[in-house]
Design a protein around this motif. Structure first.
Motif, PDB file in Angstrom:
ATOM      1  N   CYS A 253       0.850  -1.201   0.000  1.00  0.00           N
ATOM      2  CA  CYS A 253       0.000   0.000   0.000  1.00  0.00           C
ATOM      3  C   CYS A 253       0.887   1.254   0.000  1.00  0.00           C
ATOM      4  O   CYS A 253       1.731   1.433   0.873  1.00  0.00           O
ATOM      5  CB  CYS A 253      -0.920  -0.004   1.219  1.00  0.00           C
ATOM      6  N   VAL A 254       0.684   2.104  -0.976  1.00  0.00           N
ATOM      7  CA  VAL A 254       1.500   3.311  -1.116  1.00  0.00           C
ATOM      8  C   VAL A 254       1.193   4.330  -0.014  1.00  0.00           C
ATOM      9  O   VAL A 254       2.036   5.157   0.330  1.00  0.00           O
ATOM     10  CB  VAL A 254       1.323   3.921  -2.529  1.00  0.00           C
ATOM     11  N   PHE A 255       0.014   4.240   0.570  1.00  0.00           N
ATOM     12  CA  PHE A 255      -0.394   5.191   1.604  1.00  0.00           C
ATOM     13  C   PHE A 255       0.095   4.813   3.004  1.00  0.00           C
ATOM     14  O   PHE A 255       0.227   5.679   3.865  1.00  0.00           O
ATOM     15  CB  PHE A 255      -1.914   5.309   1.650  1.00  0.00           C
ATOM     16  N   ALA A 256       0.296   3.533   3.259  1.00  0.00           N
ATOM     17  CA  ALA A 256       0.562   3.027   4.614  1.00  0.00           C
ATOM     18  C   ALA A 256       1.708   3.734   5.336  1.00  0.00           C
ATOM     19  O   ALA A 256       1.563   4.086   6.508  1.00  0.00           O
ATOM     20  CB  ALA A 256       0.789   1.525   4.577  1.00  0.00           C
ATOM     21  N   PRO A 257       2.862   3.981   4.720  1.00  0.00           N
ATOM     22  CA  PRO A 257       3.951   4.620   5.467  1.00  0.00           C
ATOM     23  C   PRO A 257       3.662   6.079   5.858  1.00  0.00           C
ATOM     24  O   PRO A 257       4.256   6.598   6.792  1.00  0.00           O
ATOM     25  CB  PRO A 257       5.139   4.580   4.511  1.00  0.00           C
ATOM     26  N   TYR A 258       2.747   6.718   5.156  1.00  0.00           N
ATOM     27  CA  TYR A 258       2.546   8.153   5.345  1.00  0.00           C
ATOM     28  C   TYR A 258       1.241   8.499   6.061  1.00  0.00           C
ATOM     29  O   TYR A 258       1.091   9.612   6.575  1.00  0.00           O
ATOM     30  CB  TYR A 258       2.597   8.859   3.989  1.00  0.00           C
ATOM     31  N   PHE A 259       0.292   7.567   6.070  1.00  0.00           N
ATOM     32  CA  PHE A 259      -0.993   7.777   6.744  1.00  0.00           C
ATOM     33  C   PHE A 259      -1.250   6.593   7.671  1.00  0.00           C
ATOM     34  O   PHE A 259      -2.020   5.696   7.348  1.00  0.00           O
ATOM     35  CB  PHE A 259      -2.124   7.915   5.722  1.00  0.00           C
ATOM     36  N   PRO A 260      -0.603   6.596   8.843  1.00  0.00           N
ATOM     37  CA  PRO A 260      -0.762   5.464   9.762  1.00  0.00           C
ATOM     38  C   PRO A 260      -2.186   5.401  10.345  1.00  0.00           C
ATOM     39  O   PRO A 260      -2.902   6.409  10.376  1.00  0.00           O
ATOM     40  CB  PRO A 260       0.268   5.739  10.856  1.00  0.00           C
ATOM     41  N   ALA A 261      -2.548   4.219  10.795  1.00  0.00           N
ATOM     42  CA  ALA A 261      -3.893   3.998  11.325  1.00  0.00           C
ATOM     43  C   ALA A 261      -4.167   4.824  12.587  1.00  0.00           C
ATOM     44  O   ALA A 261      -5.310   5.186  12.855  1.00  0.00           O
ATOM     45  CB  ALA A 261      -4.089   2.514  11.626  1.00  0.00           C
ATOM     46  N   ASN A 262      -3.132   5.157  13.340  1.00  0.00           N
ATOM     47  CA  ASN A 262      -3.336   5.903  14.589  1.00  0.00           C
ATOM     48  C   ASN A 262      -3.506   7.408  14.372  1.00  0.00           C
ATOM     49  O   ASN A 262      -3.655   8.151  15.325  1.00  0.00           O
ATOM     50  CB  ASN A 262      -2.185   5.640  15.565  1.00  0.00           C
ATOM     51  N   ASN A 263      -3.480   7.880  13.119  1.00  0.00           N
ATOM     52  CA  ASN A 263      -3.641   9.301  12.819  1.00  0.00           C
ATOM     53  C   ASN A 263      -4.605   9.469  11.636  1.00  0.00           C
ATOM     54  O   ASN A 263      -4.221   9.980  10.578  1.00  0.00           O
ATOM     55  CB  ASN A 263      -2.268   9.917  12.514  1.00  0.00           C
ATOM     56  N   PRO A 264      -5.874   9.067  11.793  1.00  0.00           N
ATOM     57  CA  PRO A 264      -6.804   9.128  10.655  1.00  0.00           C
ATOM     58  C   PRO A 264      -7.153  10.552  10.227  1.00  0.00           C
ATOM     59  O   PRO A 264      -7.478  10.782   9.057  1.00  0.00           O
ATOM     60  CB  PRO A 264      -8.037   8.387  11.168  1.00  0.00           C
ATOM     61  N   GLN A 265      -7.094  11.512  11.147  1.00  0.00           N
ATOM     62  CA  GLN A 265      -7.454  12.890  10.773  1.00  0.00           C
ATOM     63  C   GLN A 265      -6.474  13.471   9.759  1.00  0.00           C
ATOM     64  O   GLN A 265      -6.832  14.376   9.002  1.00  0.00           O
ATOM     65  CB  GLN A 265      -7.581  13.800  12.002  1.00  0.00           C
ATOM     66  N   LYS A 266      -5.253  12.964   9.730  1.00  0.00           N
ATOM     67  CA  LYS A 266      -4.273  13.447   8.751  1.00  0.00           C
ATOM     68  C   LYS A 266      -4.765  13.159   7.336  1.00  0.00           C
ATOM     69  O   LYS A 266      -4.793  14.050   6.481  1.00  0.00           O
ATOM     70  CB  LYS A 266      -2.917  12.776   9.012  1.00  0.00           C
ATOM     71  N   PHE A 267      -5.179  11.926   7.099  1.00  0.00           N
ATOM     72  CA  PHE A 267      -5.692  11.593   5.767  1.00  0.00           C
ATOM     73  C   PHE A 267      -7.007  12.308   5.482  1.00  0.00           C
ATOM     74  O   PHE A 267      -7.217  12.813   4.381  1.00  0.00           O
ATOM     75  CB  PHE A 267      -5.877  10.081   5.595  1.00  0.00           C
ATOM     76  N   THR A 268      -7.896  12.355   6.447  1.00  0.00           N
ATOM     77  CA  THR A 268      -9.193  12.995   6.256  1.00  0.00           C
ATOM     78  C   THR A 268      -9.018  14.449   5.824  1.00  0.00           C
ATOM     79  O   THR A 268      -9.698  14.919   4.901  1.00  0.00           O
ATOM     80  CB  THR A 268     -10.021  12.927   7.554  1.00  0.00           C
ATOM     81  N   CYS A 269      -8.101  15.124   6.472  1.00  0.00           N
ATOM     82  CA  CYS A 269      -7.840  16.535   6.158  1.00  0.00           C
ATOM     83  C   CYS A 269      -7.297  16.683   4.731  1.00  0.00           C
ATOM     84  O   CYS A 269      -7.782  17.500   3.948  1.00  0.00           O
ATOM     85  CB  CYS A 269      -6.844  17.071   7.178  1.00  0.00           C
ATOM     86  N   VAL A 270      -6.307  15.882   4.383  1.00  0.00           N
ATOM     87  CA  VAL A 270      -5.692  15.962   3.055  1.00  0.00           C
ATOM     88  C   VAL A 270      -6.697  15.525   1.990  1.00  0.00           C
ATOM     89  O   VAL A 270      -6.781  16.125   0.912  1.00  0.00           O
ATOM     90  CB  VAL A 270      -4.396  15.110   3.002  1.00  0.00           C
ATOM     91  N   HIS A 271      -7.481  14.501   2.285  1.00  0.00           N
ATOM     92  CA  HIS A 271      -8.471  13.985   1.339  1.00  0.00           C
ATOM     93  C   HIS A 271      -9.549  15.036   1.035  1.00  0.00           C
ATOM     94  O   HIS A 271      -9.991  15.151  -0.112  1.00  0.00           O
ATOM     95  CB  HIS A 271      -9.103  12.714   1.914  1.00  0.00           C
ATOM     96  N   ARG A 272      -9.951  15.810   2.034  1.00  0.00           N
ATOM     97  CA  ARG A 272     -10.967  16.845   1.825  1.00  0.00           C
ATOM     98  C   ARG A 272     -10.532  17.879   0.798  1.00  0.00           C
ATOM     99  O   ARG A 272     -11.344  18.412   0.039  1.00  0.00           O
ATOM    100  CB  ARG A 272     -11.262  17.575   3.139  1.00  0.00           C
ATOM    101  N   ILE A 273      -9.250  18.183   0.790  1.00  0.00           N
ATOM    102  CA  ILE A 273      -8.748  19.233  -0.109  1.00  0.00           C
ATOM    103  C   ILE A 273      -8.291  18.675  -1.458  1.00  0.00           C
ATOM    104  O   ILE A 273      -8.611  19.224  -2.509  1.00  0.00           O
ATOM    105  CB  ILE A 273      -7.595  20.008   0.565  1.00  0.00           C
ATOM    106  N   TYR A 274      -7.539  17.575  -1.444  1.00  0.00           N
ATOM    107  CA  TYR A 274      -6.889  17.090  -2.665  1.00  0.00           C
ATOM    108  C   TYR A 274      -7.543  15.855  -3.278  1.00  0.00           C
ATOM    109  O   TYR A 274      -7.387  15.625  -4.473  1.00  0.00           O
ATOM    110  CB  TYR A 274      -5.414  16.794  -2.386  1.00  0.00           C
ATOM    111  N   GLY A 275      -8.218  15.051  -2.495  1.00  0.00           N
ATOM    112  CA  GLY A 275      -8.800  13.809  -3.009  1.00  0.00           C
ATOM    113  C   GLY A 275      -7.795  12.672  -2.964  1.00  0.00           C
ATOM    114  O   GLY A 275      -6.595  12.860  -3.204  1.00  0.00           O
ATOM    115  N   ALA A 276      -8.276  11.476  -2.672  1.00  0.00           N
ATOM    116  CA  ALA A 276      -7.401  10.313  -2.503  1.00  0.00           C
ATOM    117  C   ALA A 276      -6.669   9.948  -3.797  1.00  0.00           C
ATOM    118  O   ALA A 276      -5.485   9.595  -3.778  1.00  0.00           O
ATOM    119  CB  ALA A 276      -8.204   9.121  -1.992  1.00  0.00           C
TER     120      ALA A 276
END
Length: 144
Positions: free
Chosen positions: A20-43
């Protein structure tokens, strides 16, 4: 497959592959990091960006995207540019204050130098230019 899913795979409720290309940068213990980035840029855009970058630059790019996304959520109009503009304004004010202080120091230093030069050139405090300076001496009891 990893034992825990990354934040991206949890968000999309899918299995997290071992590569998974996302795993090293969006760990499971910090979901708000991805949610924030996803809201602006899209997955999809985030995934494309990460895959296009060299591995050594990916972590910094994700942190930058996260910072920019947080700023954009706080200030939808200016985003991080508003913060940068504010910092530039503060730098300009500080530089102006520094220049003013340096000019004042130079002015006061020049005045002290002129006064010292005048005292040194007068030699004695006796008669000078028709004015009696003998009363200006600190040994005079009337001198304040």
């Amino acid at each position: 497959m990893t034992s825990t899913r990354c934040a991206v795979c949890k968000y999309f409720r899918r299995r997290c592959p071992s590569d998974c290309v996302f795993a090293p940068y969006f760990p499971a213990n910090n979901p708000q990091k991805f949610t924030c980035v996803h809201r602006i840029y899209g997955a999809s855009n985030i995934g494309k960006l990460i895959e296009e970058l060299p591995v050594q630059l990916r972590a910094d790019a994700v942190e930058s995207l996260y910072y920019e996304a947080k700023c954009r959520i706080r200030d939808p109009v200016y985003g991080c540019v508003g913060i940068i503009s504010l910092l530039h304004q503060q730098i300009h004010i500080a530089q102006s204050q520094l220049a003013k202080a340096q000019a004042e120091i130079a002015f006061l230093d020049a005045n002290v130098t002129v006064a010292e030069t005048m005292l040194a050139s007068s030699g004695s405090l006796g008669q000078q230019n028709g004015i009696d300076h003998s009363l200006d001496h600190p040994s005079n009891p009337w001198f304040y």
